[in-house]
Design a protein around this motif. Sequence first.
Motif, PDB file in Angstrom:
ATOM      1  N   TRP A  52       0.838  -1.204   0.000  1.00 27.41           N
ATOM      2  CA  TRP A  52       0.000   0.000   0.000  1.00 27.41           C
ATOM      3  C   TRP A  52       0.875   1.256   0.000  1.00 27.41           C
ATOM      4  O   TRP A  52       0.601   2.217  -0.718  1.00 27.41           O
ATOM      5  N   SER A  53       1.939   1.245   0.793  1.00 25.45           N
ATOM      6  CA  SER A  53       2.810   2.418   0.904  1.00 25.45           C
ATOM      7  C   SER A  53       3.518   2.719  -0.407  1.00 25.45           C
ATOM      8  O   SER A  53       3.682   3.887  -0.786  1.00 25.45           O
ATOM      9  N   LYS A  60      -7.732  -0.234   5.602  1.00 25.42           N
ATOM     10  CA  LYS A  60      -8.081   0.319   4.297  1.00 25.42           C
ATOM     11  C   LYS A  60      -9.335  -0.352   3.739  1.00 25.42           C
ATOM     12  O   LYS A  60     -10.154   0.286   3.087  1.00 25.42           O
ATOM     13  N   GLU A  80      -4.357   9.227  -1.070  1.00 30.17           N
ATOM     14  CA  GLU A  80      -5.027   8.098  -0.441  1.00 30.17           C
ATOM     15  C   GLU A  80      -6.281   7.716  -1.220  1.00 30.17           C
ATOM     16  O   GLU A  80      -6.595   6.531  -1.375  1.00 30.17           O
ATOM     17  N   HIS A 130       1.065   4.262  -2.625  1.00 35.22           N
ATOM     18  CA  HIS A 130       0.852   5.626  -2.128  1.00 35.22           C
ATOM     19  C   HIS A 130       1.890   6.576  -2.737  1.00 35.22           C
ATOM     20  O   HIS A 130       1.542   7.659  -3.226  1.00 35.22           O
ATOM     21  N   GLU A 176      -1.834  14.472   0.624  1.00 34.10           N
ATOM     22  CA  GLU A 176      -2.010  13.173   1.253  1.00 34.10           C
ATOM     23  C   GLU A 176      -3.439  12.674   1.094  1.00 34.10           C
ATOM     24  O   GLU A 176      -3.681  11.482   0.836  1.00 34.10           O
ATOM     25  N   CYS A 185      -5.075   5.876  -4.323  1.00 35.96           N
ATOM     26  CA  CYS A 185      -4.715   4.497  -3.985  1.00 35.96           C
ATOM     27  C   CYS A 185      -5.951   3.620  -3.865  1.00 35.96           C
ATOM     28  O   CYS A 185      -5.963   2.467  -4.317  1.00 35.96           O
TER      29      CYS A 185
END
Length: 223
Positions: free
Chosen positions: A98-99, A168, A134, A102, A130, A137
Motif C-alpha cells: 500500500w505504501s 483500508k 489516499e 501511495h 495526502e 490508492c
Amino acid sequence: MSLKLVMVTTKINTNYIKNMAYTFILKENITSLPINALAILRRRKYYLRPYEQFHIFNATPEQIICAFGNAFVYPTRSATTPYGLGINMKCSFLERNWSIMHELGHIELGHVTHLMSASGSYDDVVIWAEREVELFCMYVMCPDVILQELNICSLEDIQRTCLIPRRKAEEKLDYFKSLEYKLKSFAPATPLEKNVRYNFRKYIDDYNSKQSCSWEFSAELSF
C-alpha cells in the motif's frame, strides 16, 4: 480568507482522482487483482532503498519511520530513473504494498516537486496532497468498477480480493456505505470505466466462474 481555511474547506474532485487512477490502471496494463505495487515500481525502474540504507538523514530507521511513515518519495537527478523511494522493510507485506502505491500516487498526481515534509510538520498543501493520494490508492487498489463486477461488498471479501490492510478495507466499505452502494446499480459506465472492465475481462470471467462452481458444489453437498 486565509490559505489554511481555503485548503481545509475546498472539496477534492473525486471524479478527477478516479479518472487519474483508472488511467493509471490502463497505462500500467493492470488486468487482475490484487495489484502488486512493487512490480509497477520495478517496471518503471525507480529506485527503492530500505530505511537502513539512508545515512544522509543521520537518523535511525525508527526515527525515519516517525518522520515519514512507512515510505517516502524523492526526485533524483537521473533522466532514466527520476524518482526514488525509501521504504520501511519491517512493516507487513500489505502495508509495504500500500505504501509503495501511495508514493506512486504522489508521482502520478504531480505532487513530487521536492522531498515531502516530515509528518510532524505537514503544511496544508502537503495534507491536501495526502488526502488526494489516499483516494487515488483506493481507486487503484480497489477499483469500484471491478468490485462491482465481482459482486464484492463485504469487508472480508474486499480485504481478501484486494490484499490491502484491514483498516483500508474498512475505509472502502465505509465509502460504499456512504454511497448507499448496491450491486449492479451504479450509473452507466463511462468510456474510461468500460476500458478498465475490458482490461479485466478475463479475470472477471475466471473469478465469477470459480464462484459459480463453488456455489454449485456447496449446493450439492447440502442435499
